[in-house]
Motif scaffolding. Structure first.
Motif, short mmCIF file in Angstrom:
data_model
loop_
_atom_site.label_atom_id
_atom_site.label_comp_id
_atom_site.label_asym_id
_atom_site.label_seq_id
_atom_site.Cartn_x
_atom_site.Cartn_y
_atom_site.Cartn_z
N VAL A 15 -9.30 0.22 7.40
CA VAL A 15 -8.70 -1.02 6.91
C VAL A 15 -7.39 -1.19 7.68
N VAL A 16 -7.13 -2.42 8.16
CA VAL A 16 -5.97 -2.65 9.01
C VAL A 16 -4.99 -3.61 8.33
N LEU A 17 -3.73 -3.19 8.27
CA LEU A 17 -2.63 -4.03 7.82
C LEU A 17 -1.70 -4.22 8.99
N VAL A 18 -1.23 -5.45 9.21
CA VAL A 18 -0.34 -5.75 10.33
C VAL A 18 1.01 -6.22 9.83
N ARG A 19 2.01 -6.18 10.74
CA ARG A 19 3.38 -6.58 10.48
C ARG A 19 3.98 -5.85 9.28
N CYS A 20 3.63 -4.58 9.13
CA CYS A 20 4.06 -3.78 7.98
C CYS A 20 5.55 -3.46 8.04
N LYS A 21 6.13 -3.48 6.86
CA LYS A 21 7.54 -3.09 6.71
C LYS A 21 7.67 -2.21 5.48
N GLN A 27 0.02 -1.21 11.06
CA GLN A 27 0.74 -1.50 12.29
C GLN A 27 2.10 -2.06 11.89
N LEU A 28 3.15 -1.36 12.28
CA LEU A 28 4.49 -1.77 11.88
C LEU A 28 4.89 -3.06 12.59
N ASP A 29 5.78 -3.80 11.95
CA ASP A 29 6.32 -5.02 12.52
C ASP A 29 6.91 -4.69 13.89
N PRO A 30 6.65 -5.53 14.91
CA PRO A 30 7.16 -5.23 16.26
C PRO A 30 8.67 -5.07 16.34
N GLN A 56 4.13 -0.47 20.18
CA GLN A 56 3.68 -0.79 18.82
C GLN A 56 3.42 0.50 18.06
N ILE A 57 4.10 0.69 16.93
CA ILE A 57 3.97 1.89 16.12
C ILE A 57 2.95 1.64 15.02
N SER A 58 2.03 2.58 14.85
CA SER A 58 1.01 2.49 13.80
C SER A 58 1.02 3.77 12.98
N LEU A 59 0.89 3.60 11.68
CA LEU A 59 0.78 4.73 10.77
C LEU A 59 -0.63 4.74 10.20
N THR A 60 -1.27 5.89 10.20
CA THR A 60 -2.57 6.02 9.55
C THR A 60 -2.34 6.73 8.23
N LEU A 61 -2.72 6.05 7.14
CA LEU A 61 -2.54 6.61 5.81
C LEU A 61 -3.83 7.27 5.35
N ASP A 62 -3.69 8.38 4.67
CA ASP A 62 -4.84 9.10 4.13
C ASP A 62 -5.47 8.28 3.02
N VAL A 65 0.85 -1.18 0.00
CA VAL A 65 0.00 0.00 0.00
C VAL A 65 0.89 1.24 0.00
N GLU A 66 0.46 2.24 -0.76
CA GLU A 66 1.19 3.49 -0.84
C GLU A 66 0.25 4.62 -0.46
N GLY A 67 0.78 5.59 0.26
CA GLY A 67 -0.05 6.72 0.64
C GLY A 67 0.71 7.72 1.49
N GLU A 68 -0.02 8.75 1.88
CA GLU A 68 0.55 9.82 2.70
C GLU A 68 0.16 9.59 4.17
N ILE A 69 1.12 9.75 5.06
CA ILE A 69 0.88 9.52 6.48
C ILE A 69 0.08 10.68 7.07
N LEU A 70 -1.06 10.34 7.69
CA LEU A 70 -1.85 11.34 8.42
C LEU A 70 -1.33 11.51 9.84
N ASN A 71 -1.06 10.38 10.50
CA ASN A 71 -0.48 10.47 11.84
C ASN A 71 0.29 9.20 12.19
N VAL A 72 1.19 9.36 13.16
CA VAL A 72 2.02 8.27 13.66
C VAL A 72 1.71 8.14 15.14
N THR A 73 1.36 6.92 15.59
CA THR A 73 1.06 6.70 17.00
C THR A 73 1.87 5.53 17.53
#
Length: 136
Positions: free
Chosen positions: A128-134, A99-102, A82-88, A68-76
């Protein structure tokens, strides 16, 4: 004699089950950074597919490697680190949460940055949720 045969068969089945369980437990995880994506699309396209029909989108994307490609709205970061990126995704009520890989404890992601990530799709709640993202 019959008791010995039954106990022997039971022990054999138990041993085979334990070996299969051990192999599954120690099976290496798929390296998502280098994995070939089953689907490549923007966060907007992924979110739009789920909004159009969740059942059909689940059949297409669920448990598959998605790039998936996109622009980051926020980083939590949650309480467990656990770091999560919300994409616009262009949606008023939702987006794509990656959700980034641990093992990725420190990252240099920032709001407004364009990213491309590989992750496993787990479906849609509000987002929509994606896990273990790299990153790729």
């Amino acid at each position: 004699m019959n008791k010995k045969i039954i106990l022997g068969a039971f022990a054999l089945v138990l041993l085979i089950g334990a070996l299969i369980g051990y192999q599954m437990y120690n099976k290496p995880h798929l390296d998502l950074a280098n994995a070939t994506a089953d689907h490549r699309l923007s966060a907007t396209e992924l979110f739009a597919d789920y909004e159009a029909g969740e059942t059909e989108a689940n059949a297409k994307y669920l448990d598959k490697v998605i790039r998936v490609e996109g622009e980051i709205l926020n980083v939590t970061t949650d309480e467990n680190g656990q770091i999560s990126l919300t994409l616009d995704a262009g949606g008023i009520m939702g987006g794509v949460i990656c959700q980034l890989d641990p093992e990725l404890k420190e990252t240099s992601f920032s709001e407004g940055q364009s990213v491309a990530l590989n992750g496993l799709c787990t479906g849609m709640l509000m987002d929509v949720v994606l896990v273990r993202c790299k990153p790729v």
